[in-house]
Motif scaffolding. Structure first.
Motif, PDB file in Angstrom:
ATOM      1  N   THR A   1       0.944  -1.053   0.263  1.00 25.12           N
ATOM      2  CA  THR A   1      -0.626  -0.622  -0.278  1.00 25.12           C
ATOM      3  C   THR A   1       0.974   0.912  -0.101  1.00 25.12           C
ATOM      4  OG1 THR A   1      -0.241   0.025   2.263  1.00 25.12           O
ATOM      5  CG2 THR A   1      -2.066  -1.010   1.168  1.00 25.12           C
ATOM      6  N   ASP A   2       2.742   1.150   0.166  1.00 22.90           N
ATOM      7  CA  ASP A   2       3.115   2.265   0.405  1.00 22.90           C
ATOM      8  C   ASP A   2       3.558   2.370  -1.359  1.00 22.90           C
ATOM      9  OD1 ASP A   2       4.305  -0.240   0.962  1.00 22.90           O
ATOM     10  OD2 ASP A   2       6.540   0.853   0.852  1.00 22.90           O
ATOM     11  N   ASN A   3       2.784   2.119  -1.949  1.00 23.80           N
ATOM     12  CA  ASN A   3       3.631   1.422  -3.525  1.00 23.80           C
ATOM     13  C   ASN A   3       2.645   2.120  -4.221  1.00 23.80           C
ATOM     14  OD1 ASN A   3       6.073   1.483  -1.794  1.00 23.80           O
ATOM     15  ND2 ASN A   3       6.121  -1.042  -3.335  1.00 23.80           N
ATOM     16  N   MET A   4       1.765   2.324  -3.257  1.00 28.15           N
ATOM     17  CA  MET A   4       0.443   2.881  -4.317  1.00 28.15           C
ATOM     18  C   MET A   4      -0.288   4.304  -4.317  1.00 28.15           C
ATOM     19  SD  MET A   4      -0.944   0.215  -5.484  1.00 28.15           S
ATOM     20  CE  MET A   4      -3.333  -0.077  -5.913  1.00 28.15           C
TER      21      MET A   4
ATOM     22  N   PHE B   1       3.260   3.126 -10.154  1.00 27.19           N
ATOM     23  CA  PHE B   1       4.352   4.351  -8.853  1.00 27.19           C
ATOM     24  C   PHE B   1       5.114   2.973  -8.667  1.00 27.19           C
ATOM     25  CE2 PHE B   1       3.899   7.348  -5.041  1.00 27.19           C
ATOM     26  CZ  PHE B   1       5.211   7.049  -4.895  1.00 27.19           C
ATOM     27  N   ASP B   2       6.063   3.443  -7.890  1.00 24.27           N
ATOM     28  CA  ASP B   2       7.491   2.824  -7.884  1.00 24.27           C
ATOM     29  C   ASP B   2       7.752   1.323  -8.411  1.00 24.27           C
ATOM     30  OD1 ASP B   2       9.115   2.018  -6.063  1.00 24.27           O
ATOM     31  OD2 ASP B   2       8.068   2.569  -4.354  1.00 24.27           O
ATOM     32  N   TYR B   3       8.084   2.237  -9.332  1.00 23.47           N
ATOM     33  CA  TYR B   3       8.969   0.083 -10.328  1.00 23.47           C
ATOM     34  C   TYR B   3       9.819  -0.189  -9.774  1.00 23.47           C
ATOM     35  CZ  TYR B   3       6.194   2.543 -13.700  1.00 23.47           C
ATOM     36  OH  TYR B   3       5.078   3.253 -14.809  1.00 23.47           O
TER      37      TYR B   3
END
Ligand code: AMP
Ligand code: MG
Length: 488
Positions: free
Chosen positions: A254-257, A264-266
Motif C-alpha cells: 500500500t506504500d507503493n499505491m 508508481f514505484d517501479y
C-alpha cells in the motif's frame, strides 16, 4: 543562473504541519554526473534540452538553493499484507513542486539522495540497475498511454553502493503529480492523528480533485466519500490497463499505491513475455501474492486498507458500497481494452467465450503475449501463419482464429480499418526484461548509448520502426528467466 530558479515552484507539501514529514538535506556523493536527460519532458516545463549543473552542485556539496525545501515524507503501509508503521521516504527527497507550461503541478523527487529518519536499515541510496529500470519503464508506460510517474533525468556517482555486490550509485529525478500514497492515510489513521488525516484528505481534494470541492457550506463527509470513489475508479482503471498490457508490478504494497491511481514505484516489475497468468516477477515474492493474475484482487485488498484508514472521516457502510464498485469498473475497463485489442467494437455475449478460449490456448502454448496481439493486428497484410506459428498446437490456434475472424465479420469496419485501429492499441515494442538487462550491462561498463536507443524505441511503442525490428523479437532463452528481486 539556473532555469530551475525561474520555474513556478510550490512548497505546498512543506507548508503542511511537521507531522507530515522531516526536513532533510541531501547527502553528497562523489563526482556526480549526468548520464541521461529526458529532453522532451524537460521541454514541457520550459527547461533546457541539456541537463542543469545545478543538480550536480547540489549533490557535490550538499547545499541546496533556498527555492527548494527538501523533505522526507512520512508514510506507513502494508507490505506483503503486514502493516509496517516505520515507512517513509528512506532514500528519496521531495524538493518541491514545479508547474509545466500548462500550469499542472508536478512533485520533484530525488531518488537515491541519502539517509533520512525513515531509512531504517537502508543506506539511502539507489543502484544504477534499478534506477535504469525505473527510468525506462516509467517512460515506456507513459508512451503506452498509462497514467504514471515520470523520469526527468538520471545521474551516477563514484560513491559505491553495497547490495549483494558493490554497485554504482545513481540518482533519479522523478516527477509525479503526487507522491502521496495509500500509506500516508494509513499512517495518520493507525497513529490516531485524525485531524491530520482530515487535513491530508482536504489537501488531496484541493490539489488533485478540485472538481469535488463543495460549492457551499455543505458537510465534508460526502466529499471524502467522493474522493474515495475517485481513487477506486482510477485504481481500477490502472490495474485494468496492467492486465490488458501484460504488466506485472511486483510489489503492490500500500506504500507503493499512488492516491491518484498512477503506476508508481517501479521495482521488480515485468511485462509478460510468454503468457502465464500465474507469472511472479518478483523473485522475493515466495508466495506469489503479487502474481500477475492476483493483481486485480490485490487492488481491492489495498483499497480496503485505504477504506479502513478513512473510517474516521466517512461512514464505514458507505465506503463498503463504493468498494463494491471496484470490480465492476475494473471488469468494464478491462473488457473495453480487450475488445479494442481484438478490434471488436460491438459487444456480443459470445465474446467472453472467445476470449476465455484465447487465453487458455495462449497459456497452454506459452505464447508471447505482445507478439500475439501485434500479429493479430497485422492480418491485413500478413498471413495467418504469422499468428499460428506462435503456438505449439497450430491446429487449435487455427480453429480459434477461424472463430475470431468469423466474429470480426459481424463488425462493420473493413479488415484494414480494424487492423489499423488495433495497431494503435497493441504495442509492437514493450520493455522486455532482457532488453532492460542489456542496457544495464552496457551502462555498468560506462556505455549509455544503448539506454538512449531503447528509450527512442519505447517512446513510439505502436509505430513500425523498421530500423529497430530486433527490439520487437521474442527474448532469447536467457532473457526469459532473469531473476529480479526487491534489492534495489
Ligand atoms: P520499496 O520496496 O522501494 O517500496 O521501499 C520500501 C521502504 O523502504 C520505503 O520506506 C523506502 O523508502 C525504504 N527503502 C528502500 N530502499 C532503501 C534504501 N536503500 N535506503 C533507505 N530506505 C530504503
Ligand atoms: Mg516504495
Amino acid at each position: 543562473m539556473s532555469l530551475w530558479q525561474q520555474l513556478p515552484i510550490s512548497h505546498r507539501y512543506a507548508e503542511l504541519p511537521q507531522s507530515f514529514y522531516t526536513r532533510v538535506m541531501p547527502t553528497p556523493v562523489d563526482n556526480p554526473h549526468w548520464v541521461t536527460w529526458n529532453a522532451p519532458l524537460a521541454a514541457s516545463f520550459g527547461l533546457s534540452e541539456t541537463p542543469d549543473d545545478l543538480w550536480l552542485q547540489i549533490f557535490s556539496d550538499g547545499e541546496v538553493p533556498d527555492y527548494f525545501q527538501p523533505l522526507a515524507m512520512k508514510y506507513a503501509g502494508h507490505q506483503f499484507g503486514v502493516y509496517n508503521p516505520a515507512l517513509g521516504d528512506g532514500r528519496g527527497l521531495l524538493f518541491g513542486a514545479i508547474a509545466d507550461q500548462q500550469g499542472r503541478w508536478f512533485d520533484v523527487h530525488l531518488k537515491g539522495a541519502g539517509l533520512t529518519p525513515y531509512s531504517r536499515m537502508g543506506d539511502g541510496r539507489a543502484v544504477l540497475r534499478s534506477t535504469i529500470r525505473e527510468y525506462l519503464c516509467s517512460e515506456a508506460m507513459a508512451a503506452l498511454g498509462n497514467q504514471t510517474t515520470r523520469a526527468l533525468g538520471m545521474m551516477v556517482s563514484d560513491t559505491p553502493v553495497y547490495r549483494e555486490r558493490v554497485e554504482q550509485g545513481a540518482l533519479l529525478i522523478r516527477l509525479a503529480e503526487t507522491h502521496i500514497r495509500f500509506g500516508h492515510f494509513e499512517h495518520f489513521f493507525y497513529t490516531g492523528q485524525h485531524d491530520d488525516l482530515r487535513l491530508l484528505a482536504d489537501k488531496v481534494i484541493a490539489w488533485h480533485f478540485p472538481e469535488l470541492e463543495p460549492s457551499s457550506e455543505s458537510p465534508r463527509e460526502p466529499v471524502y466519500l467522493a474522493m474515495f470513489r475517485e481513487v477506486v475508479k482510477r485504481t481500477a482503471e490502472m490495474i485494468a490497463f496492467w492486465q490488458a498490457y501484460g504488466f506485472a508490478h511486483g510489489v503492490m504494497n500500500t506504500d507503493n499505491m499512488s492516491i491518484l491511481g498512477q503506476t508508481f514505484d517501479y521495482g521488480p516489475f515485468a511485462f509478460l513475455d510468454d503468457y502465464d497468468p500465474h507469472f511472479i516477477c518478483n523473485h522475493s515474492d515466495y508466495q506469489g501474492r503479487y502474481a500477475f493474475d492476483m493483481q486485480p484482487g490485490i487492488g481491492l485488498w489495498n483499497l480496503t486498507a485505504l477504506a479502513k484508514a478513512l473510517t474516521p472521516l466517512v461512514d464505514k457502510a458507505e465506503l463498503e458500497v463504493v468498494l463494491q464498485t471496484y470490480s465492476v469498473q475494473l471488469n468494464l475497463e478491462y473488457s473495453r481494452l480487450l475488445r479494442s485489442k481484438l478490434g471488436l467494437q460491438q459487444r456480443r455475449d459470445e465474446d467472453s467465450q472467445l476470449c476465455d478460449e484465447m487465453f487458455r490456448l495462449m497459456a497452454d502454448n506459452r505464447v508471447d503475449y505482445t507478439l500475439f496481439f501485434r500479429r493479430l493486428s497485422s492480418l491485413d497484410h500478413q498471413p495467418l501463419e504469422t499468428v499460428t506459428t506462435l503456438f505449439e498446437n497450430q491446429d487449435a490456434a487455427k480453429q480459434w482464429l477461424q472463430q475470431y475472424l468469423a466474429r470480426c465479420e459481424q463488425e462493420s469496419d473493413t479488415v484494414e480499418q480494424r487492423c489499423q485501429s488495433m495497431r494503435q492499441v497493441n504495442p509492437k515494442y514493450i520493455l522486455r526484461n532482457y532488453l532492460a538487462q542489456q542496457v544495464i550491462d552496457a551502462a555498468e561498463q560506462g556505455d549509455f548509448q544503448p539506454l538512449e536507443q531503447l528509450l527512442t524505441v519505447l517512446r513510439a511503442p505502436y509505430d513500425e520502426q523498421p530500423m529497430y525490428e530486433s527490439y520487437a523479437e521474442q527474448p532469447p532463452a536467457w532473457g526469459k528467466c532473469l531473476e529480479i528481486s526487491c534489492s534495489s
